[in-house]
Motif scaffolding. Structure first.
Motif, PDB file in Angstrom:
ATOM      1  N   ASN A 109       7.383   2.975  -2.567  1.00  0.00           N
ATOM      2  CA  ASN A 109       7.848   3.926  -3.574  1.00  0.00           C
ATOM      3  C   ASN A 109       8.895   3.314  -4.465  1.00  0.00           C
ATOM      4  O   ASN A 109       9.671   2.482  -4.025  1.00  0.00           O
ATOM      5  N   ARG A 157       0.831  -1.220   0.000  1.00  0.00           N
ATOM      6  CA  ARG A 157       0.000   0.000   0.000  1.00  0.00           C
ATOM      7  C   ARG A 157       0.858   1.259   0.000  1.00  0.00           C
ATOM      8  O   ARG A 157       0.510   2.256  -0.608  1.00  0.00           O
ATOM      9  N   ASN A 158       1.938   1.222   0.743  1.00  0.00           N
ATOM     10  CA  ASN A 158       2.828   2.389   0.802  1.00  0.00           C
ATOM     11  C   ASN A 158       4.205   1.998   0.333  1.00  0.00           C
ATOM     12  O   ASN A 158       5.037   1.588   1.119  1.00  0.00           O
TER      13      ASN A 158
END
Ligand SMILES: [Zn+2]
Length: 809
Positions: free
Chosen positions: A337, A334-335
């Protein structure tokens, strides 16, 4: 202390015939456990099993896809088989899944990317293809995708069953299983079937830098091959924190090692995978996995459906399906990068049973703690020995230092002797004798190390018979010495930032455990009884190190058949043997000193070494076996034609050109001798720019053979044609723009060189390399074979317009 034997009395040695039993125990352990586990594959599931296991990977389905794909024959970029037939076959499979899937829950978005560009400055690609299928839940809101990649193209001549058809088949079956399931799937999965990998990772680069989904792809599972089947190994992984490894640890058939990642980074494995593009240009974290068994057939016509073991599909299918399901629902996704703080890890499996993994920080702490604990245990043991022998601690320490010196000398001599043999074998033209008969390595390169590890300590103990320490204690000093050497190696490698240091730590750890056990139980003080904890403690590291050695060999032996003839391949094989002989046997060989007739027993290992050397130079040491372990060399019927600027021909010659891919040019030479003529190197080449390049190029490979023939090759496709379409005087003084078009076959190379009076100041290629001296471009076209257009702006300071200012070859 009443039960102890009086000092100055030698402990009775064990009967000599226990020695072969002791040896047999380790050999049986290796054959029964290690060989089993290295080659273990799961039972493939059939269509029948689908009723009872609807959510499982069905090998029979993947097998059918693989059969159809390999039936297309070699799928070289630009060929009909690759650009049309393979693309149609894969798209049909994807559409079939789309029609039959659970449409209440899933969507599949399909895309065919045709992409062009420039890669690594000088690789030009034109119209290569990527087939994409994005599987997502209907209510999907996640913008972070998992990417799974394989390539469907192959090298010329190769049906590409294992490389990489099997992985294509695995991915299609995983897509089917997942799309037919009831979910859940929180994060979309992009299945990328790329159509140009073998020409230098072009299609994956095209996807990563140009496709609209690429920036959403955060995690990559890359599937490729450097062999034919077996278990796929996880050999590279990079991620933010250890979350990815936690998921890999849960797969059914783990097979992984960070040592390989390091060897790969040091360039010891001559290949590269698409993983590099996803990581470096896409900022993705993830896994790089590949088949490594039977590398003999890699990139040859023998990488066929028939040779590829079908149970490998089940192995990879189970593992990747498990990863796809878990990562597709991972809260960590979900998080996440692109270009986060990426880390390397220590990771390895134990016999395919379970995974061990930890961070580099933990690695530093573990290595230091284990070494310190082992050192403390050794010091305590020395104190006990001094007390027991009623000698000063200093005297015992002196004895220990002497023992350590002898042990170090034994290791050094063993290593030197093994390496010396590798040189001798090469010099007498007998390198690679183990290429087909791998077991020869054991006698050739392991036994010399075993011999020296045994003979010097045995001689020393005989010489110091009258010394005040009982035999058991003196043998323990040798074990401690070996541990001390391993501690030094662990600490040095750790501080050199070499991740593989953990292997030495493992050896120290298990010996320290035995030593601590001995100190606690006081067995170290009871004659030969100290050997029991040592033997027990060596079982796990013996299994582990022989398992790793086994698969390092099956990776590197075939590699020696294709990494050129420049270096001695026996040296690499001997070096691996030396390292693993030290890890495997350093704590076992001193135990042979407990048996009677010690030196005769140890001499046996020298006998085996000599016997194997004799065998190796006999026909049994012939490196190659037709079809199974073939010799590789490249034969080309070539024609080189040089034109002057006015179009007239400067030179025109045809030849059979042959260059070796391994150490045995002598054997390859027999092939050219069949043409009944002497061979030489082209002399035309000496005067031409293409041959002045630093890198080996056609007609300029060291030790290549060149046989002039009158007949030019019958080229089945159009010849390359370079046409100057326009010549424009530019506004900048003395500058002329030359516009060219290039047409021709799907693979071309060209070389651009401005002459001394001229300078290239601009062009349509990468401008950052304008200052380079060597300008060699490769050009590959896939589906799209339109004329390739480019321009060169040339600044010329010569007044003589007849002077040649630019050369394009
Ligand atoms: Zn491949």
């Amino acid at each position: 202390m009443g039960t102890q034997a009086p000092l100055h009395v030698q402990h009775k040695k064990l009967d000599w015939f226990y020695a072969p039993c002791f040896t047999a125990f380790w050999i049986v352990l290796y054959m029964a456990v290690v060989l089993q586990q290295v080659n273990h594959l799961p039972t493939p599931l059939t269509l029948q099993d689908e009723f009872t296991q609807p959510d499982s990977f069905i090998t029979e389905r993947a097998e059918n896809v693989l059969l159809n794909l390999t039936n297309l024959g070699p799928r070289v970029v630009g060929s009909e088989a690759n650009e049309v037939e393979a693309v149609t076959l894969i798209l049909d499979q994807v559409f079939k899944v789309q029609n039959e899937m659970n449409q209440d829950y899933f969507d599949i978005e399909v895309d065919l990317q045709v992409v062009s560009g420039q890669y690594m400055h000088t690789s030009l690609y034109h119209g290569v293809q990527n087939i994409l299928a994005k599987l997502s839940a209907k209510n999907n809101t996640s913008t972070n995708y998992l990417l799974i990649n394989s390539h469907f193209d192959s090298t010329p001549k190769s049906p590409g069953a294992s490389d990489d058809g099997a992985m294509v088949a695995v991915m299609l079956e995983i897509l089917r299983v997942m799309a037919n399931s009831k979910g859940p799937l929180e994060h979309p999965i992009v299945f990328l079937f790329n159509g140009a990998e073998e020409d230098g990772l072009l299609a994956s680069y095209g996807f990563t830098t140009q496709h609209k989904w690429a920036k959403n792809c955060k995690v990559i599972i890359n599937l490729d091959a450097a062999g034919s089947g077996g278990r796929e190994i996880l050999f590279q992984s990079i991620s933010e924190s250890s979350w990815l490894m936690n998921y890999y640890s849960k797969v059914t058939h783990p097979f992984a090692n960070a040592v390989l990642e390091e060897l790969f980074q040091f360039g010891l494995v001559p290949s590269a995978t698409d993983f590099r593009n996803f990581r470096d240009y896409g900022g993705m974290q993830g896994f790089d996995m590949a088949y490594i068994q039977n590398g003999y057939v890699y990139h040859t016509e023998f990488d066929s459906f028939k040779v590829y073991p079908k149970a490998s599909l089940q192995n990879t299918g189970d593992n990747v399906l498990s990863l796809a399901k878990s990562l597709g629902n991972a809260p960590e996704m979900r998080n996440i990068n692109n270009y986060g703080n990426m880390e390397h890890f220590i990771f390895f499996d134990f016999l395919g049973w379970f995974m061990v993994h930890y961070t580099m920080n933990t690695n530093l702490i573990v290595n230091i703690l284990v070494c310190v604990a082992a050192l403390i245990a050794i010091v305590i043991s020395l104190c006990w020995i001094s007390k027991r022998a009623d000698l000063s601690l200093l005297a015992i320490v002196a004895q220990f230092m002497l023992t350590t010196f002898i042990q170090t000398l034994s290791l050094a001599l063993g290593a030197a002797f093994s390496i010396l043999i590798s040189y001798v074998m090469d010099v007498i033209g007998c390198s690679m004798t183990w290429f087909s008969n791998n077991w020869l390595i054991c006698g050739l390169y392991f036994c010399p190390v075993f011999f020296f590890l045994g003979i010097l300590p045995a001689g020393f103990l005989e010489y110091t018979k009258k010394y005040a320490l009982p035999l058991g204690l003196r043998i323990q000093l040798f074990l401690h010495s070996h541990c001390l050497i391993l501690i030094v190696l662990t600490i040095s490698l750790t501080f050199l930032n070499i991740r593989s240091a953990f292997m030495f730590m493992v050896a120290v750890f298990f010996y320290a455990a035995a030593l601590i056990g001995n100190l606690i139980t006081q067995l170290h003080n009871k004659g030969s009884w100290f050997a029991i904890p040592v033997i027990v403690s060596q079982i796990v590291p013996f299994l582990y190190f022989s398992y790793v050695a086994e698969y390092l060999y099956f990776i590197f032996i075939p590699v020696t058949g294709r990494n050129g003839g420049a270096s001695n391949p026996d040296l690499l094989i001997a070096l691996i043997a030396v390292i693993f002989a030290i890890l495997l046997s350093g704590f076992l060989i001193p135990l042979y000193l407990l048996f009677r007739r010690t030196r005769s027993i140890i001499l046996c290992s020298l006998g085996v070494a000599i016997l194997f050397m004799i065998l190796a130079i006999r026909p049994i040491g012939t490196p190659y076996t037709p079809k199974l372990a073939p010799q590789r060399y490249t034969v080309q019927h070539a024609n080189q034609l040089y034109h002057n600027a006015d179009g007239s021909i400067r030179s025109n010659e045809s030849a059979i050109y042959l260059y070796q891919q391994d150490r045995h040019i002598d054997i390859a030479e027999e092939v050219i001798v069949k043409f009944k003529a002497a061979h030489e190197t082209s002399t035309v080449c000496n005067n031409e720019a293409t041959c002045q390049l630093d890198r080996p190029s056609i007609f300029y490979t060291p030790n290549s053979l060149w046989l002039p023939v009158n007949e030019p090759p019958g080229i089945p496709y159009e010849r390359p044609v370079l046409t100057l379409t326009a010549k424009t005087i530019m506004n900048t003084p003395n500058t002329v723009r030359y516009n060219y078009t290039l047409t021709g076959p799907d693979h071309m190379m060209f070389f651009i060189e401005p002459k001394t009076s001229a300078k290239i100041i601009n062009w349509s290629f990468d401008k950052t390399i304008l200052s380079r001296k060597e300008l060699v471009f490769t050009f590959v076209h896939g589906k799209n074979n339109d004329a390739f257009e480019f321009f060169i702006d040339l600044e010329c300071h010569s007044n003589n317009t007849n002077t040649q200012s630019l050369e394009i070859v």
